[in-house]
Design a protein around this motif. Sequence first.
Motif, PDB file in Angstrom:
ATOM      1  N   ALA A 199     -19.174 -16.877  99.669  1.00 37.91           N
ATOM      2  CA  ALA A 199     -19.450 -18.320  99.611  1.00 37.91           C
ATOM      3  C   ALA A 199     -19.598 -18.894 101.018  1.00 37.91           C
ATOM      4  N   LEU A 249     -22.892 -17.775 102.641  1.00 34.78           N
ATOM      5  CA  LEU A 249     -24.030 -18.576 102.168  1.00 34.78           C
ATOM      6  C   LEU A 249     -24.114 -19.899 102.934  1.00 34.78           C
ATOM      7  N   THR A 281     -28.920 -28.260  98.506  1.00 29.43           N
ATOM      8  CA  THR A 281     -29.402 -27.061  97.816  1.00 29.43           C
ATOM      9  C   THR A 281     -28.546 -25.876  98.226  1.00 29.43           C
ATOM     10  N   LYS A 282     -27.953 -25.243  97.250  1.00 23.39           N
ATOM     11  CA  LYS A 282     -27.047 -24.126  97.534  1.00 23.39           C
ATOM     12  C   LYS A 282     -27.660 -22.823  97.026  1.00 23.39           C
ATOM     13  N   PRO A 283     -27.904 -21.875  97.928  1.00 27.49           N
ATOM     14  CA  PRO A 283     -28.368 -20.566  97.474  1.00 27.49           C
ATOM     15  C   PRO A 283     -27.236 -19.853  96.742  1.00 27.49           C
ATOM     16  N   THR A 284     -27.584 -18.988  95.830  1.00 25.64           N
ATOM     17  CA  THR A 284     -26.562 -18.303  95.043  1.00 25.64           C
ATOM     18  C   THR A 284     -26.249 -16.909  95.563  1.00 25.64           C
ATOM     19  N   SER A 285     -27.143 -16.355  96.383  1.00 29.66           N
ATOM     20  CA  SER A 285     -26.876 -15.030  96.939  1.00 29.66           C
ATOM     21  C   SER A 285     -27.716 -14.840  98.204  1.00 29.66           C
TER      22      SER A 285
END
Length: 122
Positions: free
Chosen positions: A56, A59, A91-95
Amino acid sequence: MGVNEKCDVYGFGVVALETLVGKHPKEILSSLQSESTHNITLYEVLDQRLPEPNMAVSLDIVRIAIIAFACLNPNPCLRPTMKQISQGFLTKPTSLAIPLREISLQQLKNQALELFTIVNSV
């Protein structure tokens, strides 16, 4: 160069990068003008006093670095606005496509250019 909001954006990029590396990023800033960022990884320049980041946090680090590099674009016209920056934080990337230890500064610089060039053209 005239003083405008793009100067503030550049300053924001410097502070964001400084937060990640734990000191003024003068070496990184000078290397951005050349292609010497190909062999430097983000992990190498991160503040080594901090603990190993989990997924986390990794990211978030990558997202902050991409935004910082967009703010440091040598062409002020291509820098994002503060509104675009704030949207970038939402905007949050997941991986991660590749491990944090393998992400080069050049890849982040290219990602920033792609992301905010698309946003600026809309």
